[in-house]
Design a protein around this motif. Sequence first.
Motif, PDB file in Angstrom:
ATOM      1  N   ILE A  99       0.837  -1.204   0.000  1.00 55.73           N
ATOM      2  CA  ILE A  99       0.000   0.000   0.000  1.00 55.73           C
ATOM      3  C   ILE A  99       0.868   1.248   0.000  1.00 55.73           C
ATOM      4  N   ILE A 100       1.862   1.269   0.900  1.00 53.40           N
ATOM      5  CA  ILE A 100       2.750   2.432   1.031  1.00 53.40           C
ATOM      6  C   ILE A 100       3.493   2.708  -0.275  1.00 53.40           C
ATOM      7  N   LEU A 101       3.878   1.651  -0.974  1.00 53.03           N
ATOM      8  CA  LEU A 101       4.665   1.783  -2.206  1.00 53.03           C
ATOM      9  C   LEU A 101       3.955   2.641  -3.254  1.00 53.03           C
ATOM     10  N   PHE A 102       2.617   2.572  -3.289  1.00 50.12           N
ATOM     11  CA  PHE A 102       1.879   3.294  -4.329  1.00 50.12           C
ATOM     12  C   PHE A 102       1.228   4.587  -3.832  1.00 50.12           C
ATOM     13  N   ILE A 103       1.392   4.903  -2.551  1.00 49.08           N
ATOM     14  CA  ILE A 103       0.856   6.168  -2.037  1.00 49.08           C
ATOM     15  C   ILE A 103       1.477   7.375  -2.750  1.00 49.08           C
ATOM     16  N   PRO A 104       2.811   7.409  -2.964  1.00 47.23           N
ATOM     17  CA  PRO A 104       3.384   8.549  -3.708  1.00 47.23           C
ATOM     18  C   PRO A 104       2.811   8.703  -5.110  1.00 47.23           C
ATOM     19  N   LEU A 105       2.461   7.597  -5.761  1.00 45.21           N
ATOM     20  CA  LEU A 105       1.877   7.670  -7.099  1.00 45.21           C
ATOM     21  C   LEU A 105       0.546   8.415  -7.050  1.00 45.21           C
ATOM     22  N   GLY A 106      -0.303   8.032  -6.099  1.00 43.95           N
ATOM     23  CA  GLY A 106      -1.601   8.688  -5.965  1.00 43.95           C
ATOM     24  C   GLY A 106      -1.482  10.138  -5.564  1.00 43.95           C
ATOM     25  N   PHE A 107      -0.396  10.494  -4.891  1.00 47.28           N
ATOM     26  CA  PHE A 107      -0.167  11.884  -4.473  1.00 47.28           C
ATOM     27  C   PHE A 107       0.408  12.720  -5.612  1.00 47.28           C
ATOM     28  N   LEU A 108       1.384  12.167  -6.330  1.00 46.77           N
ATOM     29  CA  LEU A 108       2.087  12.930  -7.369  1.00 46.77           C
ATOM     30  C   LEU A 108       1.231  13.168  -8.610  1.00 46.77           C
TER      31      LEU A 108
END
Length: 209
Positions: A99-108
């Motif tokens: 989950i954490i790995l893709f949090i930056p993707l959803g933010f950026l």
Amino acid sequence: MSDIRNWGLIGYEMLSVLIPFFITYVILYAVFKKDKMRNKKRNLIWNFIFAVYIFGVLHFTGAGTLYNIKMYGLKINPNEINLIPFSGNIDIVEYVLNIILFIPLGFLIPLIWTSWDKWKSLIIGSYFSILIELSQLFNTRCTDIDDFILNTLGAIVGYCLYKMLNRVQKKDIKTSYLEIEPFIFICAMFLGRFFIFNEFGLAKILYKF
């Protein structure tokens, strides 16, 4: 000496992702050359951060490459594929990391491409996760629907964090871009690594085995 060799491999892998990114960026920038695209410097910085993040995900997940196909062939091991959600052993730490790995993707994504909503963020998260999972059919890593679900969830969490932060700051800087630009960037960087990154070929040269 071993550390230098390891960094050499990582540098080679990073170049296989960043070179296609810069080529794609220059081409897309040329499309908007006649337009007055605001905040060009800001746009380049955030796009570069996005590219480094994509590299990090591909490196961490060990996405498959063309050279994995040459090494292992196209034989797919059914034991390395899980298509039934959460049917195996529950590993909370691994689930949280996915989950954490893709949090930056959803933010950026909404930060850089400002008109993207939660549904587009969900689609881009799913798209990127599918690319990785399918590529892992070509190496010894497991292709798991659990990873796909959790990665997509991470992208949604990242988008929600962006919206929360954006409400607090009350900022919405508009930039000019192609609607499918995030897909183009991810595809270009993924394919760059897929066709260019020959990990074992360079390792043989560096470690002489």
